[in-house]
Scaffold this motif. Structure first.
Motif, PDB file in Angstrom:
ATOM      1  N   TYR A 198       0.853  -1.224   0.279  1.00  9.81           N
ATOM      2  CA  TYR A 198       0.239   0.042   0.079  1.00  9.81           C
ATOM      3  C   TYR A 198       0.842   1.300  -0.094  1.00  9.81           C
ATOM      4  O   TYR A 198       2.339   1.395   0.369  1.00  9.81           O
ATOM      5  CB  TYR A 198      -0.844  -0.273   1.117  1.00  9.81           C
ATOM      6  N   VAL A 199       0.486   2.529  -0.320  1.00 14.10           N
ATOM      7  CA  VAL A 199       0.801   3.852  -0.494  1.00 14.10           C
ATOM      8  C   VAL A 199       0.505   4.271   1.536  1.00 14.10           C
ATOM      9  O   VAL A 199      -1.019   4.868   1.004  1.00 14.10           O
ATOM     10  CB  VAL A 199       0.953   4.685  -1.043  1.00 14.10           C
ATOM     11  N   ASP A 200       1.022   4.709   2.166  1.00 10.70           N
ATOM     12  CA  ASP A 200       0.811   5.439   2.945  1.00 10.70           C
ATOM     13  C   ASP A 200       0.622   6.953   3.131  1.00 10.70           C
ATOM     14  O   ASP A 200       1.229   7.611   4.360  1.00 10.70           O
ATOM     15  CB  ASP A 200       1.959   4.971   4.255  1.00 10.70           C
ATOM     16  N   GLY A 201      -0.290   7.188   1.959  1.00 13.01           N
ATOM     17  CA  GLY A 201      -0.807   8.564   2.551  1.00 13.01           C
ATOM     18  C   GLY A 201      -1.792   8.708   1.183  1.00 13.01           C
ATOM     19  O   GLY A 201      -2.270   7.317   0.514  1.00 13.01           O
ATOM     20  N   GLY A 202      -3.124   9.419   1.232  1.00 13.11           N
ATOM     21  CA  GLY A 202      -3.595   9.624  -0.019  1.00 13.11           C
ATOM     22  C   GLY A 202      -4.682  11.271   0.246  1.00 13.11           C
ATOM     23  O   GLY A 202      -4.597  12.307   1.406  1.00 13.11           O
ATOM     24  N   VAL A 203      -5.438  11.423  -0.292  1.00 13.46           N
ATOM     25  CA  VAL A 203      -6.485  12.483  -0.826  1.00 13.46           C
ATOM     26  C   VAL A 203      -6.320  13.145   0.698  1.00 13.46           C
ATOM     27  O   VAL A 203      -6.851  14.461   0.957  1.00 13.46           O
ATOM     28  CB  VAL A 203      -6.854  12.561  -1.977  1.00 13.46           C
ATOM     29  N   SER A 204      -7.721  12.567   1.164  1.00 13.13           N
ATOM     30  CA  SER A 204      -8.659  12.552   2.712  1.00 13.13           C
ATOM     31  C   SER A 204      -7.447  12.957   3.731  1.00 13.13           C
ATOM     32  O   SER A 204      -7.643  13.333   4.727  1.00 13.13           O
ATOM     33  CB  SER A 204      -9.608  11.403   3.044  1.00 13.13           C
ATOM     34  N   THR A 205      -6.007  12.488   3.345  1.00 15.03           N
ATOM     35  CA  THR A 205      -5.520  12.488   4.144  1.00 15.03           C
ATOM     36  C   THR A 205      -3.937  13.463   4.416  1.00 15.03           C
ATOM     37  O   THR A 205      -3.768  13.981   4.796  1.00 15.03           O
ATOM     38  CB  THR A 205      -3.532  10.728   5.288  1.00 15.03           C
ATOM     39  N   GLN A 206      -4.363  14.107   2.875  1.00 16.35           N
ATOM     40  CA  GLN A 206      -3.141  15.015   2.552  1.00 16.35           C
ATOM     41  C   GLN A 206      -2.293  14.743   2.952  1.00 16.35           C
ATOM     42  O   GLN A 206      -1.268  15.824   2.984  1.00 16.35           O
ATOM     43  CB  GLN A 206      -3.631  16.794   3.535  1.00 16.35           C
ATOM     44  N   THR A 207      -1.906  13.928   2.485  1.00 16.52           N
ATOM     45  CA  THR A 207      -0.324  13.420   2.035  1.00 16.52           C
ATOM     46  C   THR A 207      -0.097  12.398   0.719  1.00 16.52           C
ATOM     47  O   THR A 207      -1.384  11.833   0.511  1.00 16.52           O
ATOM     48  CB  THR A 207       0.183  12.381   3.421  1.00 16.52           C
ATOM     49  N   THR A 208       0.836  12.591   0.328  1.00 19.75           N
ATOM     50  CA  THR A 208       1.219  12.011  -1.023  1.00 19.75           C
ATOM     51  C   THR A 208       1.279  10.650  -0.307  1.00 19.75           C
ATOM     52  O   THR A 208       1.098   9.447  -0.836  1.00 19.75           O
ATOM     53  CB  THR A 208       2.400  12.534  -1.394  1.00 19.75           C
ATOM     54  N   GLY A 209       2.025  10.155   0.248  1.00 22.65           N
ATOM     55  CA  GLY A 209       2.542   8.843   1.142  1.00 22.65           C
ATOM     56  C   GLY A 209       4.402   8.195   0.517  1.00 22.65           C
ATOM     57  O   GLY A 209       4.151   8.771  -0.741  1.00 22.65           O
ATOM     58  N   HIS A 210       4.737   7.654   0.792  1.00 20.28           N
ATOM     59  CA  HIS A 210       4.969   6.349   0.637  1.00 20.28           C
ATOM     60  C   HIS A 210       4.953   4.861  -0.137  1.00 20.28           C
ATOM     61  O   HIS A 210       3.710   4.150   0.618  1.00 20.28           O
ATOM     62  CB  HIS A 210       7.368   6.269   0.763  1.00 20.28           C
ATOM     63  N   LEU A 211       5.676   4.277  -0.984  1.00 22.62           N
ATOM     64  CA  LEU A 211       4.673   2.503  -1.235  1.00 22.62           C
ATOM     65  C   LEU A 211       5.474   2.147   0.507  1.00 22.62           C
ATOM     66  O   LEU A 211       6.794   2.667   0.262  1.00 22.62           O
ATOM     67  CB  LEU A 211       5.950   1.512  -2.355  1.00 22.62           C
ATOM     68  N   ARG A 212       5.162   0.637   0.953  1.00 22.47           N
ATOM     69  CA  ARG A 212       4.735   0.173   1.869  1.00 22.47           C
ATOM     70  C   ARG A 212       5.236  -0.942   1.373  1.00 22.47           C
ATOM     71  O   ARG A 212       3.625  -1.899   1.046  1.00 22.47           O
ATOM     72  CB  ARG A 212       4.271   0.427   3.302  1.00 22.47           C
ATOM     73  N   MET A 213       5.630  -2.140   1.205  1.00 24.13           N
ATOM     74  CA  MET A 213       5.122  -3.633   0.923  1.00 24.13           C
ATOM     75  C   MET A 213       6.148  -4.334   2.108  1.00 24.13           C
ATOM     76  O   MET A 213       6.659  -4.382   2.987  1.00 24.13           O
ATOM     77  CB  MET A 213       5.939  -4.176  -0.709  1.00 24.13           C
ATOM     78  N   VAL A 214       5.588  -5.348   2.753  1.00 26.89           N
ATOM     79  CA  VAL A 214       5.662  -6.864   2.846  1.00 26.89           C
ATOM     80  C   VAL A 214       5.870  -7.697   2.046  1.00 26.89           C
ATOM     81  O   VAL A 214       5.444  -8.622   1.770  1.00 26.89           O
ATOM     82  CB  VAL A 214       4.697  -7.609   4.009  1.00 26.89           C
ATOM     83  N   GLY A 215       7.242  -7.720   1.319  1.00 25.86           N
ATOM     84  CA  GLY A 215       7.730  -9.007   0.494  1.00 25.86           C
ATOM     85  C   GLY A 215       7.544  -9.816   0.605  1.00 25.86           C
ATOM     86  O   GLY A 215       6.939 -10.593  -1.429  1.00 25.86           O
ATOM     87  N   LYS A 216       7.678 -10.742   1.417  1.00 31.15           N
ATOM     88  CA  LYS A 216       7.911 -12.371   1.993  1.00 31.15           C
ATOM     89  C   LYS A 216       6.786 -12.189   1.564  1.00 31.15           C
ATOM     90  O   LYS A 216       6.007 -13.284   1.055  1.00 31.15           O
ATOM     91  CB  LYS A 216       8.474 -12.775   3.042  1.00 31.15           C
ATOM     92  N   GLU A 217       5.910 -12.013   2.134  1.00 25.69           N
ATOM     93  CA  GLU A 217       4.298 -11.816   1.928  1.00 25.69           C
ATOM     94  C   GLU A 217       3.246 -11.689   0.770  1.00 25.69           C
ATOM     95  O   GLU A 217       2.793 -12.959   0.297  1.00 25.69           O
ATOM     96  CB  GLU A 217       3.103 -11.076   3.189  1.00 25.69           C
TER      97      GLU A 217
END
Length: 323
Positions: A198-217
């Motif tokens: 997922y990306v830890d940001g977005g319009v409703s949070t008024q942030t752009t955010g960064h991509l986050r991933m649990v690679g092994k899963e």
């Protein structure tokens, strides 16, 4: 007779800047060998500072139109798969429509992250089968370099930017698996797995955010779900893996690509692989690989092609198309 959505033109665009693995060695505790061994990626392309997702989408679209011998005025609709649009709204698709000079029809975006192009193809196919549109331009385009955390070596080395485009046109077939065009589709999602990618940001949070991933899963889910969706779509088409000429998978990780092919009992000589040159371009990866595969002389008219992808959501799916 049965209406089919037949591939008429394919094209792609990659930004000028090429970033080899060695460039990350300057700022991260990583190496070319570490990246290659875990992903198969050797290099990727990054958009220029002033280059947007819609800019790249237009260039891929122009290449596809040239390949099809068409102009924008021949199109009825544009569907753009992207998770990195220029603006919150309007859609990237309407920007592409304007830049191409298309003054009729309609355009909209689809967001299913790395599975976006499969979702967009399925929507375009439905538009054609319903009679809503006769010719549809389907584009996957991403500027994932804009949402990377450059301190996270587990994610920022994996992604790249680019765009690919495919034109579908309605044609009458016999209603058999020998027809050219899209023969079957399969879409799936399970929102319980949102926190894996997922990306830890977005319009409703008024942030752009960064991509986050649990690679092994993500890796654990990928092979099982990709194999299952591809086999389901083939079954819908009355075909099996033994009938497949080419697998054109989402280009995320070479180990996932190899694992899926092995599970489907399809040799790697029948798999189009571009991940080493492009990295993971999310929704752009399948149309990029289709375009490169055709340019290499791998994909030819009449070949049976299976595309499959999984991305954040989790969302996954596949399309069976006779080229």
């Amino acid at each position: 007779m049965t209406t089919r959505a037949v591939a008429k033109g394919i094209g792609h665009y990659l930004p000028e800047r090429i970033v080899p693995n060695s460039e990350f060695e300057k700022t991260l505790d990583t190496s070319d060998e570490w990246i290659r061994s875990r992903s198969g990626i050797e290099r990727r392309h990054f958009a220029a500072e002033s280059e947007t997702t819609s800019d790249m989408a237009v260039k891929a679209a122009e290449a596809a139109l040239a390949d099809a011998g068409m102009t924008a005025s021949d199109l009825d609709a544009i569907v753009v798969a992207t998770s990195t649009p220029d603006l919150t709204f309007p859609s990237a698709a309407t920007m592409v429509q304007a830049k191409l000079g298309m003054e009729r029809g309609f355009a909209f975006d689809v967001q299913a992250v790395c599975a976006g192009f499969v979702y967009a193809l399925t929507n375009a196919n439905a538009l054609i089968l319903s009679g809503q549109a006769r010719r549809v331009l389907v584009i996957g385009a991403e500027t994932f370099s804009r949402i990377m955390d450059w301190t996270d070596r587990s994610t920022c080395v994996l992604f790249g930017d680019g765009a690919g485009a495919l034109i579908l046109e309605a044609e009458e077939g016999e209603g058999t698996s020998a027809d050219r065009g899209i023969l079957a589709t399969d879409l799936n999602s399970d929102g319980r797995y949102k926190d894996l990618l997922y990306v830890d940001g977005g319009v409703s949070t008024q942030t752009t955010g960064h991509l986050r991933m649990v690679g092994k899963e993500v890796f654990r889910h990928a092979i099982e779900k990709l194999c299952a969706t591809a086999n389901t779509a083939l079954e819908k088409a009355g075909l099996t893996a033994q009938d497949v000429d080419w697998i054109v998978p989402h280009q995320a990780n070479l180990r996932i690509i190899k694992g899926t092919a092995q599970k489907m009992k399809i040799p790697m000589s029948h798999v189009v692989v571009t991940v080493q040159d492009h990295g993971n371009t999310s929704a752009a990866s399948i149309p990029l690989a289709l375009s490169v595969g055709k340019a290499r002389g791998q994909i030819k008219e009449g070949d049976l092609v299976v595309t499959e992808a999984i991305g954040g959501g989790l969302a996954w799916g596949s399309v069976v198309i006779r080229w």
